[in-house]
Design a protein around this motif. Sequence first.
Motif, short mmCIF file in Angstrom:
data_model
loop_
_atom_site.label_atom_id
_atom_site.label_comp_id
_atom_site.label_asym_id
_atom_site.label_seq_id
_atom_site.Cartn_x
_atom_site.Cartn_y
_atom_site.Cartn_z
N THR A 235 9.48 -1.31 7.24
CA THR A 235 9.60 -2.76 7.40
C THR A 235 8.26 -3.43 7.11
O THR A 235 8.13 -4.65 7.24
CB THR A 235 10.07 -3.13 8.82
OG1 THR A 235 9.21 -2.52 9.78
CG2 THR A 235 11.50 -2.67 9.04
N ASP A 236 7.28 -2.63 6.69
CA ASP A 236 5.96 -3.14 6.31
C ASP A 236 5.76 -2.85 4.82
O ASP A 236 5.80 -1.68 4.39
CB ASP A 236 4.87 -2.45 7.12
CG ASP A 236 3.48 -2.84 6.65
OD1 ASP A 236 3.15 -4.05 6.69
OD2 ASP A 236 2.72 -1.94 6.23
N LEU A 237 5.58 -3.88 4.02
CA LEU A 237 5.50 -3.72 2.57
C LEU A 237 4.30 -2.87 2.16
O LEU A 237 4.41 -2.03 1.27
CB LEU A 237 5.44 -5.09 1.89
CG LEU A 237 5.30 -5.07 0.36
CD1 LEU A 237 6.47 -4.33 -0.28
CD2 LEU A 237 5.21 -6.49 -0.18
N ASP A 238 3.15 -3.09 2.77
CA ASP A 238 1.95 -2.38 2.34
C ASP A 238 2.10 -0.87 2.48
O ASP A 238 1.59 -0.11 1.65
CB ASP A 238 0.74 -2.87 3.14
CG ASP A 238 0.34 -4.30 2.78
OD1 ASP A 238 0.63 -4.70 1.63
OD2 ASP A 238 -0.20 -5.00 3.64
N ALA A 239 2.81 -0.42 3.50
CA ALA A 239 3.03 1.02 3.67
C ALA A 239 3.86 1.58 2.53
O ALA A 239 3.63 2.70 2.05
CB ALA A 239 3.71 1.29 5.01
N ALA A 240 4.85 0.82 2.08
CA ALA A 240 5.69 1.27 0.97
C ALA A 240 4.93 1.25 -0.35
O ALA A 240 5.15 2.10 -1.22
CB ALA A 240 6.93 0.39 0.87
N ALA A 281 -2.68 -2.16 -3.56
CA ALA A 281 -2.47 -0.97 -2.74
C ALA A 281 -1.80 0.16 -3.52
O ALA A 281 -1.78 1.30 -3.05
CB ALA A 281 -1.60 -1.32 -1.53
N CYS A 282 -1.27 -0.15 -4.69
CA CYS A 282 -0.51 0.83 -5.48
C CYS A 282 -1.44 1.69 -6.33
O CYS A 282 -2.66 1.53 -6.33
CB CYS A 282 0.50 0.11 -6.37
SG CYS A 282 1.67 -0.94 -5.51
#
Length: 343
Positions: A235-240, A281-282
């Motif tokens: 539910t956290d975009l940065d983690a994905a 982050a990618c």
Amino acid sequence: MAETRWNHRHILSLSRFTPTDYDTVVNTAVSFDEVLSRRNKKVPTLQGKVVTNLFFEPSTRTRSSFELAAKRLSADVLNFAPGSSSLTKGETILDTAKTYLAMGADIMIIRHAATGVPHAIAAELDRLKTGVGVLNAGDGQHEHPSQALLDLLTLCTVLNPEKPSIDSLKGKKIAIVGDIIHSRVARSNIWSLTACGATVHLAGPPTLLPPEFGAGFQRSPVDPPDLQRQLVQHTDLDAALEGADFVMTLRLQRERMTQHLLPSLREYHRQFGLSHQRLQACAPDVKVLHPAPVNRGVEITSELMDDSERSLISQQVTSGVATRMALLYLIGTGGQSAADIGQ
């Protein structure tokens, strides 16, 4: 191209596709992509066959792509328009399909807002022993197989332009972001990408990605014993996004939302919208996909969408014609006349 093994009369769902099936589709689509690069882009592979587009739901890209694909294969094409059809007079969907069957349809491409309509038509055609193939072009909140397969071709081509192969996806991290719960594109992509060895990370608001969503994708009855599907939810975009090789963002399907699932579009974009800054982050060479149509400034910024170095959206549309040519060819011939490709 060597002869292919193909055991699917219909393409309704990717839940029963094997890695071999995906490899067959990609290899066949690559052959047709070469055909489309020639001056004469038509082949006689389906000459004399009748392909019917039964689109009970609005569509621009999918319908046009299937129509062009059928014409490139020299098939005759019948298009169905629900607003001017006998459905307005009370005719049932099955009777509509049987009308086109009586006109000689060999393949029916079906899109409907209700889940299961292509399956019902395929079951009726099988009961009648017609031999007609059905291709699901999107049904309700179920699946959209051809979109996931064109996405697969796009990814394989980016990873290995000289020889696209599903093997290049092994170990890659792919994030799918946004309105997961309403997305038939997400469902089909989860089946295909995890079967090909990629790790899929889903990210979205809790209202659009319930905790139990991933449970149904852990294993298919046709999976090889050594296949371990990798699916993670956030539910956290940065983690994905962390270290992701590809990011697929999805359209917010407000027409399917029966409740207030989001505080506002501005808040959604702040938390889950893609931008150049969020992609930091990618992986350094990350690419972005979107099945379209796009809500600019909601799922993705216009600057990122139009960035030819990052965005694969136009390439997805191009891949769609070759992929759908491959699917029509495989259904129409059973993969037994591979020598016809390119002739």
